[in-house]
Design a protein around this motif. Structure first.
Motif, PDB file in Angstrom:
ATOM      1  N   PHE A  14     -10.181  24.385  60.438  1.00 43.79           N
ATOM      2  CA  PHE A  14     -10.085  24.135  61.830  1.00 43.79           C
ATOM      3  C   PHE A  14     -12.015  24.386  61.877  1.00 43.79           C
ATOM      4  O   PHE A  14     -12.340  23.488  62.626  1.00 43.79           O
ATOM      5  N   TYR A  32      -2.169  27.849  63.275  1.00 42.95           N
ATOM      6  CA  TYR A  32      -2.481  26.101  62.482  1.00 42.95           C
ATOM      7  C   TYR A  32      -3.839  27.491  61.956  1.00 42.95           C
ATOM      8  O   TYR A  32      -4.533  27.751  62.619  1.00 42.95           O
ATOM      9  N   PRO A  35      -6.532  22.210  59.205  1.00 39.72           N
ATOM     10  CA  PRO A  35      -6.156  20.797  59.482  1.00 39.72           C
ATOM     11  C   PRO A  35      -5.431  20.273  58.741  1.00 39.72           C
ATOM     12  O   PRO A  35      -5.468  19.984  57.001  1.00 39.72           O
ATOM     13  N   THR A  36      -4.900  19.085  59.239  1.00 40.46           N
ATOM     14  CA  THR A  36      -3.583  18.241  58.250  1.00 40.46           C
ATOM     15  C   THR A  36      -4.869  17.046  58.212  1.00 40.46           C
ATOM     16  O   THR A  36      -5.701  17.324  58.894  1.00 40.46           O
ATOM     17  N   GLN A  39      -6.276  15.080  61.234  1.00 38.77           N
ATOM     18  CA  GLN A  39      -6.844  15.541  61.701  1.00 38.77           C
ATOM     19  C   GLN A  39      -8.004  16.103  61.357  1.00 38.77           C
ATOM     20  O   GLN A  39      -9.347  15.982  61.364  1.00 38.77           O
ATOM     21  N   GLN A  57       1.449   8.195  60.874  1.00 38.87           N
ATOM     22  CA  GLN A  57       2.789   8.320  61.377  1.00 38.87           C
ATOM     23  C   GLN A  57       3.063   9.824  62.530  1.00 38.87           C
ATOM     24  O   GLN A  57       2.125  11.237  62.452  1.00 38.87           O
ATOM     25  N   GLY A  59       4.471  13.422  62.810  1.00 34.81           N
ATOM     26  CA  GLY A  59       4.570  14.004  61.957  1.00 34.81           C
ATOM     27  C   GLY A  59       3.258  14.511  61.400  1.00 34.81           C
ATOM     28  O   GLY A  59       3.614  15.019  60.678  1.00 34.81           O
ATOM     29  N   THR A  60       2.309  13.789  61.684  1.00 32.12           N
ATOM     30  CA  THR A  60       1.375  13.685  60.397  1.00 32.12           C
ATOM     31  C   THR A  60       0.321  14.968  61.460  1.00 32.12           C
ATOM     32  O   THR A  60      -0.822  15.095  61.162  1.00 32.12           O
ATOM     33  N   GLY A  61       0.446  15.436  62.829  1.00 35.41           N
ATOM     34  CA  GLY A  61      -0.534  16.016  63.483  1.00 35.41           C
ATOM     35  C   GLY A  61      -1.354  15.072  64.144  1.00 35.41           C
ATOM     36  O   GLY A  61      -2.364  15.661  64.416  1.00 35.41           O
ATOM     37  N   LYS A  62      -1.083  14.041  64.361  1.00 37.78           N
ATOM     38  CA  LYS A  62      -2.280  12.869  64.901  1.00 37.78           C
ATOM     39  C   LYS A  62      -2.421  13.385  66.350  1.00 37.78           C
ATOM     40  O   LYS A  62      -3.488  13.312  67.031  1.00 37.78           O
ATOM     41  N   THR A  63      -1.189  13.977  67.471  1.00 32.72           N
ATOM     42  CA  THR A  63      -1.866  14.536  68.547  1.00 32.72           C
ATOM     43  C   THR A  63      -2.617  15.548  68.937  1.00 32.72           C
ATOM     44  O   THR A  63      -3.717  14.779  69.479  1.00 32.72           O
ATOM     45  N   ALA A  64      -2.695  16.720  68.105  1.00 32.29           N
ATOM     46  CA  ALA A  64      -4.156  17.621  68.046  1.00 32.29           C
ATOM     47  C   ALA A  64      -5.055  16.272  67.510  1.00 32.29           C
ATOM     48  O   ALA A  64      -6.422  16.746  67.643  1.00 32.29           O
ATOM     49  N   TYR A 106      -3.406  23.817  73.586  1.00 33.33           N
ATOM     50  CA  TYR A 106      -4.364  24.145  73.082  1.00 33.33           C
ATOM     51  C   TYR A 106      -5.712  24.393  73.874  1.00 33.33           C
ATOM     52  O   TYR A 106      -6.618  24.230  73.367  1.00 33.33           O
ATOM     53  N   ASP A 322       8.736  15.064  69.147  1.00 37.35           N
ATOM     54  CA  ASP A 322       8.227  15.747  67.880  1.00 37.35           C
ATOM     55  C   ASP A 322       9.725  16.638  67.725  1.00 37.35           C
ATOM     56  O   ASP A 322       9.136  17.583  68.806  1.00 37.35           O
ATOM     57  N   PRO A 324      10.155  19.448  65.423  1.00 39.91           N
ATOM     58  CA  PRO A 324       9.914  20.216  64.195  1.00 39.91           C
ATOM     59  C   PRO A 324      10.848  20.336  63.312  1.00 39.91           C
ATOM     60  O   PRO A 324      10.444  19.826  61.980  1.00 39.91           O
ATOM     61  N   ARG A 350       9.862  17.375  58.185  1.00 42.44           N
ATOM     62  CA  ARG A 350       8.333  17.716  58.424  1.00 42.44           C
ATOM     63  C   ARG A 350       7.500  18.466  58.332  1.00 42.44           C
ATOM     64  O   ARG A 350       8.363  19.942  58.574  1.00 42.44           O
TER      65      ARG A 350
HETATM   66  P1  AMP Z   1       2.443  15.052  65.711  1.00 41.80           P
HETATM   67  O1  AMP Z   1       1.930  14.505  64.524  1.00 41.80           O
HETATM   68  O2  AMP Z   1       0.934  15.238  66.511  1.00 41.80           O
HETATM   69  O3  AMP Z   1       3.899  14.869  66.376  1.00 41.80           O
HETATM   70  O4  AMP Z   1       2.538  16.380  65.364  1.00 41.80           O
HETATM   71  C1  AMP Z   1       3.274  16.930  64.590  1.00 41.80           C
HETATM   72  C2  AMP Z   1       3.611  18.489  64.349  1.00 41.80           C
HETATM   73  O5  AMP Z   1       3.049  19.632  63.384  1.00 41.80           O
HETATM   74  C3  AMP Z   1       3.632  19.049  65.152  1.00 41.80           C
HETATM   75  O6  AMP Z   1       5.365  19.845  65.948  1.00 41.80           O
HETATM   76  C4  AMP Z   1       3.001  20.214  65.264  1.00 41.80           C
HETATM   77  O7  AMP Z   1       2.289  21.380  66.481  1.00 41.80           O
HETATM   78  C5  AMP Z   1       2.784  20.613  64.529  1.00 41.80           C
HETATM   79  N1  AMP Z   1       1.369  20.853  63.821  1.00 41.80           N
HETATM   80  C6  AMP Z   1      -0.463  19.970  64.468  1.00 41.80           C
HETATM   81  N2  AMP Z   1      -0.852  20.305  63.903  1.00 41.80           N
HETATM   82  C7  AMP Z   1      -0.796  20.819  62.492  1.00 41.80           C
HETATM   83  C8  AMP Z   1      -1.418  21.888  61.472  1.00 41.80           C
HETATM   84  N3  AMP Z   1      -2.602  21.548  61.527  1.00 41.80           N
HETATM   85  N4  AMP Z   1      -0.630  22.631  60.678  1.00 41.80           N
HETATM   86  C9  AMP Z   1       0.343  22.609  60.974  1.00 41.80           C
HETATM   87  N5  AMP Z   1       1.158  21.851  61.882  1.00 41.80           N
HETATM   88  C10 AMP Z   1       0.667  20.984  62.678  1.00 41.80           C
END
Ligand code: AMP
Length: 514
Positions: A14, A32, A35-36, A39, A57, A59-64, A106, A322, A324, A350
């Motif tokens: 990160f 964390y 980064p996925t 990200q 989709q 579950g890939t961490g796209k929100t962050a 965050y 979400d 998890p 996930r």
């Molecule tokens: P999302 O795809 O945004 O719905 O995120 C799916 C899940 O992954 C959520 O529970 C996040 O909190 C988690 N997440 C997001 N970023 C990471 C990361 N870098 N490492 C591990 N988990 C993550």
């Protein structure tokens, strides 16, 4: 022209992405480390102010992937009254609420003001918040336009626009609203656009509203996660056959089943199956589009916290949620739209965990099963023999006892009540909001002319401002307009299910902060 990055940059940390120290510290606190791919691909470009097209989709961490750079960029500058600095559009209230949670998590080292404009929450409260000035506005398209038309909101100060789950927006008929909103925001804005799939309508939208976007694709839209063990399970076609099959599967999984989401195609099945599971002493809850916002949030909170083991849901109600660590997904019905299969089973497996999905298949499901196998490009294994090994339907189960075919009214069945009582907990306060009944127990007709209906709704809302008996109905209507009126899915079948009637279990009435 778009720059193409099909990424697998997971060697990055990160700290390499350019995020501010305050955001980095919150990410570390969230636990964390890496980064996925979405990200790693999106954040550096988003921080530079470029438009991003993320094909990913949930579950890939796209929100962050959009929240983290937004927070970093928002550190400088201040919000002005009625002029949000950033806008995030989400197709459903639950997704909007989830994104808000991400900002809280965050953004904890900063003082950002976040407002949620979603159906089911009073206009007055939302307007007060807007009046004070917000850094981040998270909204469903219908509610946002309602506020705009009431003159309570100016979109000319929006520097960053996020359109999330664009293909879901398309499914729900929100594209005209999105186009309209895009035109209300300055041309010079930055746009971050996310979609799991790229049908032609979405491609057209991106061509119209994104400027030289960086394209980041993290997985094929139609792919299923390899950490999910998928199985097909043969069953007789009668509802009681299928319920019996499901119960056998759940019991056979034993302790391996930590929790599960059970998908049905129609809300009438959600309701029936939920009641049947309670009757058979399973810890179950249900989620469908006729439930009001509070009931849905309470249900989800209980499921997330492990107080409910099974959650029966329809596609629309469960999309993008979400949760998890769901260990199992059961498809009580084979989904009619093949892409729903991918979304459904994507609820499990996930964040690197493994998961299991079982799809109950009857003789009439061949066509839909074919479509799923074509879309995913893989044959799904049968659990214990395919349909050719299916014995003739026994038609036993509960049907003869309750008079098969007779409509089963919620709450008139003593055993279901027994199940409900079991789930009542001493700490549960029964604080059903005044409009719960209205929201959960009414069928809303399709609204043919959306523009006219919005105008009428605003007119009548304005006329009724301050009138207590008019408002809840108005907001119940708004809830459904936000999510349901255009849906091609089960929720617009109006099949006669109207929530849980008198049987609303106590845990659904827990007051939750919305
Ligand atoms: P999302 O795809 O945004 O719905 O995120 C799916 C899940 O992954 C959520 O529970 C996040 O909190 C988690 N997440 C997001 N970023 C990471 C990361 N870098 N490492 C591990 N988990 C993550």
């Amino acid at each position: 022209m778009s720059e193409d990055i099909t990424t697998a940059q997971d060697a990055l940390t990160f700290a390499d992405l350019g995020l501010s120290p305050k955001v980095l510290s919150a990410v570390t606190d969230a636990g964390y480390t890496t980064p996925t791919p979405i990200q790693a691909g999106a954040i550096p470009h988003a921080l530079q102010g470029k438009d991003v097209l993320g094909i990913a989709q949930t579950g890939t961490g796209k929100t962050a992937a959009f929240v983290l750079p937004m927070i970093t960029r928002l550190e400088k500058g201040r919000a002005r009254a009625r002029m949000p600095r950033t806008l995030i559009l989400e197709p459903t209230r639950e997704l909007a609420a989830q994104v808000e949670e991400n900002f809280v998590k965050y953004g904890k080292n900063l003082r950002l003001t976040v407002a949620l404009l979603i159906g089911g929450v009073s206009f007055d409260e939302q307007e007060k918040k807007l009046e004070r000035g917000v850094d981040v506005l998270i909204a469903t398209p219908g509610r946002l336009l309602d506020h705009f038309e009431r003159g309570k909101l100016l979109l000319t100060g929006v520097d960053i626009l996020v359109i999330d789950e664009a293909d879901r927006m398309l499914d729900m008929g929100f594209i005209p609203d999105i186009e309209r909103i895009c035109k209300l925001i300055p041309f010079t804005r930055q746009t971050l656009f996310f979609s799991a799939t790229m049908p032609p309508e979405i491609t057209k939208l991106t061509e119209q509203f994104l400027h030289a976007p960086v394209r980041i694709e993290v997985s094929k839209a139609a792919s299923t996660n390899s950490s999910i063990t998928q199985r097909l399970v043969k069953s007789g076609a009668k509802p009681w056959d299928k319920r019996d099959t499901l119960r056998r599967l759940i019991r056979a999984e034993g302790d391996a089943l930590k929790n599960a989401i059970i998908f049905c195609n129609r809300k009438v099945e959600v309701s029936d199956l939920f009641k049947s599971l309670l009757k058979h002493d399973f810890e179950a809850g249900a989620l469908h589009g006729d439930m009001d916002q509070r009931a849905r949030m309470a249900m989800l909170d209980n499921f997330r916290a492990g107080r409910l083991k099974l959650l029966v849901a329809s596609d629309v109600a469960a999309r993008g949620l979400d949760i998890p660590d769901v260990s199992h997904v059961f498809n009580f019905d084979v989904p009619i739209h093949a892409e729903d299969y991918v979304h459904r089973i994507g609820r499990t497996g996930r964040a690197g965990r493994s998961g299991k999905s079982f799809t109950i298949v009857t003789r009439s499901d061949a066509k839909h099963l074919d479509a799923i196998e074509k879309l995913t490009g893989q044959k799904i294994e049968w659990h214990d023999g395919d349909l050719t090994t299916l014995a003739p339907s026994t038609e036993e189960d509960e049907a003869p006892r309750r008079g098969r075919g007779a409509p089963r009214r919620a709450g008139k069945d003593g055993s279901a009540r027994k199940g409900d009582r079991k789930r009542e907990r001493p700490e549960v306060a029964s604080t059903t909001p005044a409009n719960d009944d209205n929201a959960a127990n009414s069928i809303v007709p399709d609204v043919p002319d959306e523009r006219r209906s919005r105008k009428d709704a605003i007119k009548s809302d304005n006329a009724n401002r301050g009138s207590n008996n008019a408002k809840p109905k108005r907001e119940g209507d708004q809830n459904r307009r936000d999510e349901k009126r255009h849906s091609r899915h089960d929720e617009n079948l109006n099949d006669g299910t109207v929530g849980f009637g008198d049987d609303v279990p106590a845990f659904m009435k827990i007051a939750v902060k919305v």
